[in-house]
Design an enzyme around this catalytic site. Sequence first.
Site, mmCIF file in Angstrom:
data_model
loop_
_atom_site.group_PDB
_atom_site.id
_atom_site.type_symbol
_atom_site.label_atom_id
_atom_site.label_comp_id
_atom_site.label_asym_id
_atom_site.label_seq_id
_atom_site.Cartn_x
_atom_site.Cartn_y
_atom_site.Cartn_z
ATOM 1 N N ASP A 39 135.414 40.784 62.923
ATOM 2 C CA ASP A 39 134.778 40.446 61.651
ATOM 3 C C ASP A 39 134.018 39.126 61.763
ATOM 4 O O ASP A 39 134.295 38.323 62.655
ATOM 5 C CB ASP A 39 135.836 40.297 60.548
ATOM 6 C CG ASP A 39 136.583 41.596 60.301
ATOM 7 O OD1 ASP A 39 136.011 42.667 60.566
ATOM 8 O OD2 ASP A 39 137.743 41.522 59.850
HETATM 9 N N1 URA Z 1 141.268 43.364 62.563
HETATM 10 C C1 URA Z 1 140.685 42.728 61.524
HETATM 11 O O1 URA Z 1 141.132 42.841 60.394
HETATM 12 N N2 URA Z 1 139.611 41.983 61.776
HETATM 13 C C2 URA Z 1 139.093 41.802 63.003
HETATM 14 O O2 URA Z 1 138.110 41.085 63.165
HETATM 15 C C3 URA Z 1 139.725 42.460 64.072
HETATM 16 C C4 URA Z 1 140.809 43.244 63.824
#
Ligand code: URA
Length: 247
Positions: free
Chosen positions: A103
């Site tokens: 993310d």
């Molecule tokens: N899980 C998440 O919630 N965010 C990420 O960036 C990676 C795995």
Amino acid sequence: MVRLDKFLVDAGIGTRSEVKKYIKKKQVKVNGSSNVSPEQKIDEEKDSVCYLGEEISYEKYAYYLFHKPAGCVTAKTDKTERTVMDYFPEQMRRKFSPVGRLDKDTEGLLIITNDGAFHHRLVSPAYHVPKTYEAVLDKPVPAEAVTLFQEGVDIGDEKKTLPAELTIFPPEDKDGKEQCRAQLVITEGRYHQVKRMFLAVGCTVTYLKRVSIGSLSLQNLPKGEYRRLTEQEVEDLRKISSEKKSI
Ligand code: URA
């Protein structure tokens, strides 16, 4: 056999139009001769290609470890946001892609490659490659979450998550406030998976970092920097992603 201009582009020397200029300016030599053309065929095993006097080794595929900082998106391009590929040279951006997705606010280990088959195996849930995350939570994680995550948790998808290994760390004092930390190892890569798993036990993730994929870890690679993976590291990743498991 591969065209000379493609050979040079694939080796990261420049874009197709740039390498054509280098060839014209006689900065490129094949087997000692600068009397060469962009379309000339190169035998990757036998021919010696030099750019500005330096021998270029041809590798069809390359693999990088990138320490993603928060604030950039995991995409090849984006109209408004800075992407992880913006940290790499222009000539790599078209052919290389990030493996999996972190993310925008997540930091940590991201692999970048132009090897599509390798990419597929690392992200496919069928191959169960373990990915380790460190999380900071808004409140203490309930102890029952360890068993729940081990058994699979309902995060609103069709299927429960695959077994995941949760370690809850004792709360630490951070600037006079209690900081709740945990480590989670998952073998899938569903959308916002880690955040949704913690939410399923009532906790909001306030900081997230991926620290390893299989045996590959960030070690002391600074944020925003990248390095080539060693042959051994690529081999190890191939090994852990080579056995298809039944889901
Ligand atoms: N899980 C998440 O919630 N965010 C990420 O960036 C990676 C795995």
